[in-house]
Design an enzyme around this catalytic site. Sequence first.
Site, PDB file in Angstrom:
ATOM      1  N   ASP A 205      -4.167   1.235  -5.451  1.00 44.21           N
ATOM      2  CA  ASP A 205      -5.284   0.327  -5.153  1.00 44.21           C
ATOM      3  C   ASP A 205      -4.659  -0.754  -4.266  1.00 44.21           C
ATOM      4  O   ASP A 205      -3.620  -0.501  -3.631  1.00 44.21           O
ATOM      5  CB  ASP A 205      -5.891  -0.245  -6.453  1.00 44.21           C
ATOM      6  CG  ASP A 205      -7.234  -0.932  -6.218  1.00 44.21           C
ATOM      7  OD1 ASP A 205      -8.240  -0.237  -6.046  1.00 44.21           O
ATOM      8  OD2 ASP A 205      -7.268  -2.183  -6.177  1.00 44.21           O
TER       9      ASP A 205
ATOM     10  N   LYS B 228      -8.721   7.462 -15.800  1.00 43.41           N
ATOM     11  CA  LYS B 228      -8.305   7.627 -14.403  1.00 43.41           C
ATOM     12  C   LYS B 228      -8.696   6.387 -13.636  1.00 43.41           C
ATOM     13  O   LYS B 228      -9.823   5.900 -13.767  1.00 43.41           O
ATOM     14  CB  LYS B 228      -9.015   8.861 -13.798  1.00 43.41           C
ATOM     15  CG  LYS B 228      -8.610   9.154 -12.362  1.00 43.41           C
ATOM     16  CD  LYS B 228      -7.350   9.973 -12.293  1.00 43.41           C
ATOM     17  CE  LYS B 228      -6.716  10.013 -10.916  1.00 43.41           C
ATOM     18  NZ  LYS B 228      -5.812   8.859 -10.641  1.00 43.41           N
TER      19      LYS B 228
ATOM     20  N   LYS C 150      -8.122   1.046 -15.266  1.00 45.94           N
ATOM     21  CA  LYS C 150      -7.541   0.314 -14.130  1.00 45.94           C
ATOM     22  C   LYS C 150      -6.337  -0.448 -14.660  1.00 45.94           C
ATOM     23  O   LYS C 150      -6.297  -0.813 -15.841  1.00 45.94           O
ATOM     24  CB  LYS C 150      -8.558  -0.677 -13.559  1.00 45.94           C
ATOM     25  CG  LYS C 150      -8.286  -1.054 -12.120  1.00 45.94           C
ATOM     26  CD  LYS C 150      -8.846  -0.011 -11.181  1.00 45.94           C
ATOM     27  CE  LYS C 150      -8.494  -0.285  -9.733  1.00 45.94           C
ATOM     28  NZ  LYS C 150      -9.276   0.596  -8.837  1.00 45.94           N
TER      29      LYS C 150
HETATM   30  P1  NDP Z   1      -4.871  -2.305   0.675  1.00 48.42           P
HETATM   31  O1  NDP Z   1      -3.907  -3.105  -0.095  1.00 48.42           O
HETATM   32  O2  NDP Z   1      -4.402  -1.125   1.424  1.00 48.42           O
HETATM   33  O3  NDP Z   1      -5.681  -3.236   1.695  1.00 48.42           O
HETATM   34  C1  NDP Z   1      -6.390  -4.347   1.259  1.00 48.42           C
HETATM   35  C2  NDP Z   1      -7.023  -5.050   2.437  1.00 48.42           C
HETATM   36  O4  NDP Z   1      -7.853  -6.095   1.966  1.00 48.42           O
HETATM   37  C3  NDP Z   1      -6.009  -5.708   3.368  1.00 48.42           C
HETATM   38  O5  NDP Z   1      -6.556  -5.708   4.664  1.00 48.42           O
HETATM   39  C4  NDP Z   1      -5.917  -7.115   2.805  1.00 48.42           C
HETATM   40  O6  NDP Z   1      -5.481  -8.070   3.756  1.00 48.42           O
HETATM   41  C5  NDP Z   1      -7.359  -7.366   2.431  1.00 48.42           C
HETATM   42  N1  NDP Z   1      -7.462  -8.342   1.336  1.00 48.42           N
HETATM   43  C6  NDP Z   1      -6.898  -8.259   0.101  1.00 48.42           C
HETATM   44  N2  NDP Z   1      -7.187  -9.345  -0.622  1.00 48.42           N
HETATM   45  C7  NDP Z   1      -7.954 -10.116   0.175  1.00 48.42           C
HETATM   46  C8  NDP Z   1      -8.590 -11.371   0.007  1.00 48.42           C
HETATM   47  N3  NDP Z   1      -8.489 -12.047  -1.149  1.00 48.42           N
HETATM   48  N4  NDP Z   1      -9.311 -11.845   1.052  1.00 48.42           N
HETATM   49  C9  NDP Z   1      -9.424 -11.152   2.217  1.00 48.42           C
HETATM   50  N5  NDP Z   1      -8.845  -9.980   2.435  1.00 48.42           N
HETATM   51  C10 NDP Z   1      -8.129  -9.462   1.429  1.00 48.42           C
HETATM   52  O7  NDP Z   1      -6.006  -1.897  -0.380  1.00 48.42           O
HETATM   53  P2  NDP Z   1      -7.083  -0.729  -0.281  1.00 48.42           P
HETATM   54  O8  NDP Z   1      -7.519  -0.544   1.113  1.00 48.42           O
HETATM   55  O9  NDP Z   1      -6.571   0.408  -1.060  1.00 48.42           O
HETATM   56  O10 NDP Z   1      -8.273  -1.363  -1.141  1.00 48.42           O
HETATM   57  C11 NDP Z   1      -9.320  -2.123  -0.538  1.00 48.42           C
HETATM   58  C12 NDP Z   1     -10.527  -2.146  -1.475  1.00 48.42           C
HETATM   59  O11 NDP Z   1     -10.969  -0.785  -1.701  1.00 48.42           O
HETATM   60  C13 NDP Z   1     -10.276  -2.713  -2.874  1.00 48.42           C
HETATM   61  O12 NDP Z   1     -11.453  -3.323  -3.335  1.00 48.42           O
HETATM   62  C14 NDP Z   1      -9.994  -1.461  -3.720  1.00 48.42           C
HETATM   63  O13 NDP Z   1     -10.244  -1.687  -5.081  1.00 48.42           O
HETATM   64  C15 NDP Z   1     -11.006  -0.512  -3.103  1.00 48.42           C
HETATM   65  N6  NDP Z   1     -10.767   0.908  -3.303  1.00 48.42           N
HETATM   66  C16 NDP Z   1      -9.571   1.475  -2.992  1.00 48.42           C
HETATM   67  C17 NDP Z   1      -9.387   2.838  -3.149  1.00 48.42           C
HETATM   68  C18 NDP Z   1      -8.139   3.522  -2.734  1.00 48.42           C
HETATM   69  O14 NDP Z   1      -8.103   4.767  -2.822  1.00 48.42           O
HETATM   70  N7  NDP Z   1      -7.116   2.841  -2.254  1.00 48.42           N
HETATM   71  C19 NDP Z   1     -10.438   3.678  -3.733  1.00 48.42           C
HETATM   72  C20 NDP Z   1     -11.700   2.995  -3.942  1.00 48.42           C
HETATM   73  C21 NDP Z   1     -11.819   1.649  -3.750  1.00 48.42           C
HETATM   74  P3  NDP Z   1      -3.896  -8.346   3.970  1.00 48.42           P
HETATM   75  O15 NDP Z   1      -3.398  -7.213   4.803  1.00 48.42           O
HETATM   76  O16 NDP Z   1      -3.843  -9.657   4.657  1.00 48.42           O
HETATM   77  O17 NDP Z   1      -3.279  -8.356   2.612  1.00 48.42           O
HETATM   78  O1  2IT Z   2     -10.976   2.150  -7.063  1.00 52.18           O
HETATM   79  C1  2IT Z   2     -10.617   3.348  -7.002  1.00 52.18           C
HETATM   80  O2  2IT Z   2     -11.409   4.281  -7.147  1.00 52.18           O
HETATM   81  C2  2IT Z   2      -9.199   3.628  -6.742  1.00 52.18           C
HETATM   82  N1  2IT Z   2      -8.423   2.688  -6.545  1.00 52.18           N
HETATM   83  C3  2IT Z   2      -8.696   5.037  -6.750  1.00 52.18           C
HETATM   84  C4  2IT Z   2      -8.403   5.505  -8.137  1.00 52.18           C
HETATM   85  C5  2IT Z   2      -7.737   6.853  -8.256  1.00 52.18           C
HETATM   86  O3  2IT Z   2      -7.422   7.187  -9.408  1.00 52.18           O
HETATM   87  O4  2IT Z   2      -7.528   7.556  -7.269  1.00 52.18           O
END
Ligand code: NDP
Ligand code: 2IT
Length: 446
Positions: free
Chosen positions: A166, A90, A126
């Site tokens: 993600d 997952k 992943k």
């Molecule tokens: P999104 O794509 O929705 O948002 C990503 C954000 O991070 C945007 O604001 C983006 O800016 C910014 N960003 C991406 N790359 C860079 C970079 N190199 N430098 C600066 N800013 C950057 O992703 P998520 O919100 O889903 O994910 C954010 C983090 O949370 C990641 O690390 C992900 O692995 C983690 N995560 C996500 C989960 C989920 O359920 N979605 C669960 C657990 C963890 P811009 O808008 O300019 O692209």
């Molecule tokens: O980093 C994370 O935990 C996620 N991007 C969510 C993974 C998931 O299976 O919901």
Amino acid sequence: MRHSLSDYLKKMQERDADQPEFHQAVAEVLDSLWPFLEETPQYFENGIIDRLIEPERTVIFRVPWVDDDGEVRVNRGYRVQMNSAIGPYKGGLRFHPSVDLGVLKFLAFEQVFKNALTTLPLGGAKGGADFDPKGRSDGEVMRFCQAFMTELTRHIGEDLDVPAGDIGVGPREIGYLYGQYRRMTNGNTSALTGKGQSYGGSLLRTEATGYGVVYFTREMLNTRGAGIEGQRVAVSGSGNVAQHAVCKLLQLGAIVVSMSDSNGTLHCPQGLSSDQWQAVVDLKKGSRGSLEELGHIEGAEFLPGCSPWQLECDIAMPCATQNELDEDDARGLLDNGCQCVVEGANMPSSNGAISLFREARILFGPGKAANAGGVAVSGLEMSQNAMHLRWNEKEIDDRLQDIMQCIHQACVQSGKQDEDYIDYVKGANLAGFTKVAQAMLAQGVI
Ligand code: NDP
Ligand code: 2IT
């Protein structure tokens, strides 16, 4: 035979050269576990560490698609199936130009421990591609997702491997991916989570990661007799995780002084209002504009090329991406009196930054514990799909709060150093590791 941490790390670096993010994630976990491992020889005798850092399976594949000008494009797709000792693989899919094998291996490695902490039976994986959805039309994104899923379909399934979103993969991408999966399998199973509400998605999956980060923060603050209300919080990112963390922070009365994106930071010294939050959400929908466009709104300024870590705050919440907070940033936060850092993103803090936070004995919540709410509600989506029913919002929110409390409790149990300090890094790593390692021991050398 005596085992040394540096030998393990050296061997991994030689074997997997050019994967610095993976080395970093493994070093962080092994370093915090080492004193415990040295006292527990059965883990070495059974090759648990060697097996944990070698994915069970890695798939790398070609993703050919046609852009709006009729030109053929080829991206590289991946799925790293890291560990299935406690349940089906997952973990999310990331579409971003920076995606490579090392990045996905670090994310899959972290996911194994995170998923173990959720209390649910979920293994870790992943995947993703070096595709950039930014600036692409809906049609291009759809054709890319269909091409990606045409290959991925043969490697996933509801009891085998269940991807989700993600970075760069949100509801739109999940919709296209799921559509193609259904077409390929002639079925309607729960092989993806984060689906839309009308076709099997769980309520609150979109909000779950950000909400969960704030619920976890509330538990951490509680250990020091503090609450969220009135705290000044610097948030980075403005995507899924950051948006919903900020939403919950505002509901609970915090003062959110920043959000950011890959172009810079939107600074709101008096605190972001709900209207300003809505403007960020609208801006990031679809074509994902730059926060720079909001620099003119009253009470806000845009700081181009800056992260939020030099701003004065009580709490820092990095919610953007890996290695967005280094040692200098950590020093800046500590000098400005920050008392609590909670990771919404995966591995946003460098190992040097984490050491400084631990030395300063401030509250530091590592991502694998703090951001586990998203995958936890993904697990709840799988349960609802399997039972062909749907829980209401209160049921999901209650379960999410309960899971975040359990994760916090597990960290306290394994990480409490003395009356005044909980080492959440050690706590999360030890609790996650023990669960997975016990399952691996029970199942023999496979
Ligand atoms: P999104 O794509 O929705 O948002 C990503 C954000 O991070 C945007 O604001 C983006 O800016 C910014 N960003 C991406 N790359 C860079 C970079 N190199 N430098 C600066 N800013 C950057 O992703 P998520 O919100 O889903 O994910 C954010 C983090 O949370 C990641 O690390 C992900 O692995 C983690 N995560 C996500 C989960 C989920 O359920 N979605 C669960 C657990 C963890 P811009 O808008 O300019 O692209
Ligand atoms: O980093 C994370 O935990 C996620 N991007 C969510 C993974 C998931 O299976 O919901």
